[in-house]
Design a protein around this motif. Structure first.
Motif, PDB file in Angstrom:
ATOM      1  N   TRP A 122       2.116   1.586 -10.217  1.00 23.62           N
ATOM      2  CA  TRP A 122       0.984   1.521  -9.303  1.00 23.62           C
ATOM      3  C   TRP A 122      -0.212   0.850  -9.930  1.00 23.62           C
ATOM      4  CZ3 TRP A 122       0.921   7.448  -7.863  1.00 23.62           C
ATOM      5  CH2 TRP A 122       2.178   7.813  -7.367  1.00 23.62           C
ATOM      6  N   SER A 123      -0.919   0.098  -9.090  1.00 26.95           N
ATOM      7  CA  SER A 123      -2.192  -0.482  -9.458  1.00 26.95           C
ATOM      8  C   SER A 123      -3.148  -0.245  -8.293  1.00 26.95           C
ATOM      9  CB  SER A 123      -2.032  -1.976  -9.762  1.00 26.95           C
ATOM     10  OG  SER A 123      -3.264  -2.518 -10.201  1.00 26.95           O
ATOM     11  N   THR A 124      -4.305  -0.905  -8.305  1.00 27.77           N
ATOM     12  CA  THR A 124      -5.264  -0.720  -7.213  1.00 27.77           C
ATOM     13  C   THR A 124      -5.767  -2.068  -6.715  1.00 27.77           C
ATOM     14  OG1 THR A 124      -7.253  -0.641  -8.621  1.00 27.77           O
ATOM     15  CG2 THR A 124      -6.053   1.437  -8.255  1.00 27.77           C
ATOM     16  N   ASP A 125      -6.302  -2.044  -5.497  1.00 31.92           N
ATOM     17  CA  ASP A 125      -6.954  -3.215  -4.936  1.00 31.92           C
ATOM     18  C   ASP A 125      -7.965  -2.729  -3.915  1.00 31.92           C
ATOM     19  OD1 ASP A 125      -7.670  -5.831  -4.425  1.00 31.92           O
ATOM     20  OD2 ASP A 125      -5.596  -6.524  -4.182  1.00 31.92           O
ATOM     21  N   GLY A 126      -8.793  -3.661  -3.443  1.00 34.21           N
ATOM     22  CA  GLY A 126      -9.766  -3.310  -2.432  1.00 34.21           C
ATOM     23  C   GLY A 126      -9.087  -2.923  -1.132  1.00 34.21           C
ATOM     24  N   TRP A 167       0.833  -1.211   0.000  1.00 36.62           N
ATOM     25  CA  TRP A 167       0.000   0.000   0.000  1.00 36.62           C
ATOM     26  C   TRP A 167       0.860   1.251   0.000  1.00 36.62           C
ATOM     27  CZ3 TRP A 167      -4.443  -1.475  -1.418  1.00 36.62           C
ATOM     28  CH2 TRP A 167      -5.161  -2.498  -0.809  1.00 36.62           C
ATOM     29  N   ILE A 168       0.440   2.243  -0.754  1.00 37.76           N
ATOM     30  CA  ILE A 168       0.936   3.610  -0.609  1.00 37.76           C
ATOM     31  C   ILE A 168      -0.262   4.474  -0.204  1.00 37.76           C
ATOM     32  CG2 ILE A 168       2.822   3.298  -2.245  1.00 37.76           C
ATOM     33  CD1 ILE A 168       1.126   4.770  -4.349  1.00 37.76           C
ATOM     34  N   GLY A 169      -0.030   5.759   0.023  1.00 32.61           N
ATOM     35  CA  GLY A 169      -1.072   6.589   0.620  1.00 32.61           C
ATOM     36  C   GLY A 169      -2.022   7.251  -0.340  1.00 32.61           C
ATOM     37  N   LEU A 170      -2.331   6.613  -1.469  1.00 36.35           N
ATOM     38  CA  LEU A 170      -3.236   7.195  -2.458  1.00 36.35           C
ATOM     39  C   LEU A 170      -4.550   6.417  -2.452  1.00 36.35           C
ATOM     40  CD1 LEU A 170      -3.202   9.477  -4.595  1.00 36.35           C
ATOM     41  CD2 LEU A 170      -2.584   7.744  -6.290  1.00 36.35           C
ATOM     42  N   LYS A 171      -5.655   7.152  -2.318  1.00 32.66           N
ATOM     43  CA  LYS A 171      -6.966   6.521  -2.208  1.00 32.66           C
ATOM     44  C   LYS A 171      -7.978   7.301  -3.038  1.00 32.66           C
ATOM     45  CE  LYS A 171     -10.430   4.999   1.159  1.00 32.66           C
ATOM     46  NZ  LYS A 171     -10.833   4.958   2.592  1.00 32.66           N
ATOM     47  N   LYS A 172      -8.934   6.562  -3.600  1.00 39.43           N
ATOM     48  CA  LYS A 172      -9.992   7.187  -4.385  1.00 39.43           C
ATOM     49  C   LYS A 172     -11.159   7.549  -3.466  1.00 39.43           C
ATOM     50  CE  LYS A 172     -11.184   5.443  -8.391  1.00 39.43           C
ATOM     51  NZ  LYS A 172     -11.811   4.528  -9.396  1.00 39.43           N
ATOM     52  N   TYR A 173     -11.598   8.790  -3.582  1.00 36.31           N
ATOM     53  CA  TYR A 173     -12.734   9.271  -2.796  1.00 36.31           C
ATOM     54  C   TYR A 173     -13.877   9.548  -3.762  1.00 36.31           C
ATOM     55  CZ  TYR A 173      -9.451   9.608   1.031  1.00 36.31           C
ATOM     56  OH  TYR A 173      -8.516   9.301   1.998  1.00 36.31           O
ATOM     57  N   THR A 174     -14.749   8.546  -3.946  1.00 38.17           N
ATOM     58  CA  THR A 174     -15.774   8.624  -4.981  1.00 38.17           C
ATOM     59  C   THR A 174     -16.855   9.651  -4.684  1.00 38.17           C
ATOM     60  OG1 THR A 174     -16.930   6.788  -3.921  1.00 38.17           O
ATOM     61  CG2 THR A 174     -15.428   6.244  -5.719  1.00 38.17           C
ATOM     62  N   ASN A 175     -16.950  10.103  -3.441  1.00 39.60           N
ATOM     63  CA  ASN A 175     -17.957  11.111  -3.102  1.00 39.60           C
ATOM     64  C   ASN A 175     -17.448  12.530  -3.303  1.00 39.60           C
ATOM     65  OD1 ASN A 175     -19.869   9.176  -2.353  1.00 39.60           O
ATOM     66  ND2 ASN A 175     -19.041   9.032  -0.284  1.00 39.60           N
ATOM     67  N   LYS A 201     -10.508  -0.351  -8.300  1.00 35.90           N
ATOM     68  CA  LYS A 201     -10.575  -0.433  -6.841  1.00 35.90           C
ATOM     69  C   LYS A 201     -10.186   0.917  -6.236  1.00 35.90           C
ATOM     70  CE  LYS A 201     -11.628  -4.722  -7.372  1.00 35.90           C
ATOM     71  NZ  LYS A 201     -10.673  -5.795  -7.098  1.00 35.90           N
ATOM     72  N   SER A 202     -10.252   1.015  -4.920  1.00 39.14           N
ATOM     73  CA  SER A 202     -10.166   2.342  -4.285  1.00 39.14           C
ATOM     74  C   SER A 202      -8.861   2.661  -3.570  1.00 39.14           C
ATOM     75  CB  SER A 202     -11.327   2.514  -3.292  1.00 39.14           C
ATOM     76  OG  SER A 202     -12.562   2.519  -3.987  1.00 39.14           O
ATOM     77  N   CYS A 203      -7.934   1.712  -3.465  1.00 38.14           N
ATOM     78  CA  CYS A 203      -6.659   2.001  -2.806  1.00 38.14           C
ATOM     79  C   CYS A 203      -5.503   1.611  -3.713  1.00 38.14           C
ATOM     80  CB  CYS A 203      -6.568   1.254  -1.476  1.00 38.14           C
ATOM     81  SG  CYS A 203      -7.583   1.985  -0.171  1.00 38.14           S
ATOM     82  N   ALA A 204      -4.444   2.407  -3.698  1.00 34.20           N
ATOM     83  CA  ALA A 204      -3.315   2.217  -4.607  1.00 34.20           C
ATOM     84  C   ALA A 204      -2.227   1.366  -3.973  1.00 34.20           C
ATOM     85  CB  ALA A 204      -2.749   3.572  -5.020  1.00 34.20           C
TER      86      ALA A 204
END
Length: 218
Positions: A203-207, A34-42, A192-195
C-alpha cells in the motif's frame, strides 16, 4: 469510488489480515487501485496492536513514566530493558531490533538481532513468524518465559530499545470497522490521505481527488 461501492456492493475494500492481502492481490488486475483506508487528520490517533483482531485495552498498558508523550500522527512503540513501553515517531524509520511472536508452542518469542525499521520489522515477523509481539498477554508471557534469557541483550547500550507491535495512526476504514491491519510499502510515502494498492502488492497513498481504479467488497 466509495459512493459506487456502497451503492452496488458493500463498501471499498477492507483488509483485515495477510489472507485478505493475498486475495486482494489475486483480484486486482489494474493498479494502483483505491482501497477503503483513509487518513482523518482531525481525529485523535488511536493505538492498535499489529496482530489482527487484537484490541488495545488502555487499562492494560504498561507505559514508562511520562509516556506516551509524543503527539505525531503516526507512532511506534519500543520495549525498554525493564519491559515498559515508550512511544516515538523519529525512531520508527530507523533500524532497530525487534521481537516476533510465533504460534509455535515450542518457541513463541524471537528476538531478531538484525535491525530493521518498524514497517520492515512488522513485515519480517509476518512473513517468517506470526507477527510482531502484540498484546499484554504475550508481553507478560515474554516476561515470565524469556526475561532472564533476554535481559542481557535488552541491556545492550548500543541499541537499548526493541520494537513491539503497538502503533498509533489516524487511518480508518471506509466501512467504519476497527481493524488495525496495515500493509504499507516501506519505500512509499504516507503523506497523502487515501490508500492505494500498488503494483508491488503493498500500500501507498495518493490524493483522494485523483481518479483511479478501485476495489469493492461484498
Amino acid at each position: 469510488a466509495q459512493k459506487y461501492c456502497r451503492k452496488n456492493h458493500t463498501d471499498l475494500a477492507t483488509v483485515t489480515n495477510m489472507t485478505d492481502v493475498k486475495k486482494l492481490n489475486q483480484t486486482a488486475k489494474q493498479r494502483p487501485a483505491w482501497i477503503g483506508l483513509k487518513k482523518y487528520t482531525n481525529s485523535k490517533e488511536t493505538w492498535h496492536w499489529s496482530l489482527p483482531g487484537l484490541s488495545f485495552i488502555k487499562e492494560e498498558a504498561y507505559w514508562s513514566y511520562g509516556e506516551p508523550n509524543n503527539h505525531e500522527s503516526e507512532l511506534c512503540v519500543f520495549l525498554r530493558e525493564n519491559l515498559t513501553w515508550v512511544d516515538d515517531y523519529q525512531y520508527c524509520t530507523m533500524d532497530q531490533r525487534f521481537i516476533c511472536y510465533n504460534t509455535n508452542p515450542t518457541q513463541k518469542f524471537h528476538l531478531i538481532e538484525t535491525p530493521l525499521n518498524w514497517t520492515n520489522a512488522q513485515r519480517y515477523c509476518r512473513e517468517n513468524h506470526t507477527d510482531l509481539i502484540s498484546g499484554r498477554q504475550q508481553l507478560d508471557q515474554l516476561n515470565q518465559s524469556l526475561y532472564s534469557e533476554t535481559r542481557e541483550k535488552l541491556h545492550d547500550q548500543n541499541i537499548p530499545r526493541v520494537f513491539i507491535g503497538l502503533f498509533s495512526d489516524m487511518w480508518a476504514w471506509s466501512d467504519e470497522s476497527s481493524f488495525s491491519f496495515r500493509y504499507w510499502d516501506p519505500q512509499s510515502d504516507r503523506d497523502k490521505s487515501c490508500a492505494v494498492l500498488t503494483n508491488k502488492g503493498m500500500w501507498s497513498t495518493d490524493g483522494c481527488d485523483q481518479e483511479k481504479h478501485f476495489i469493492c467488497y461484498d
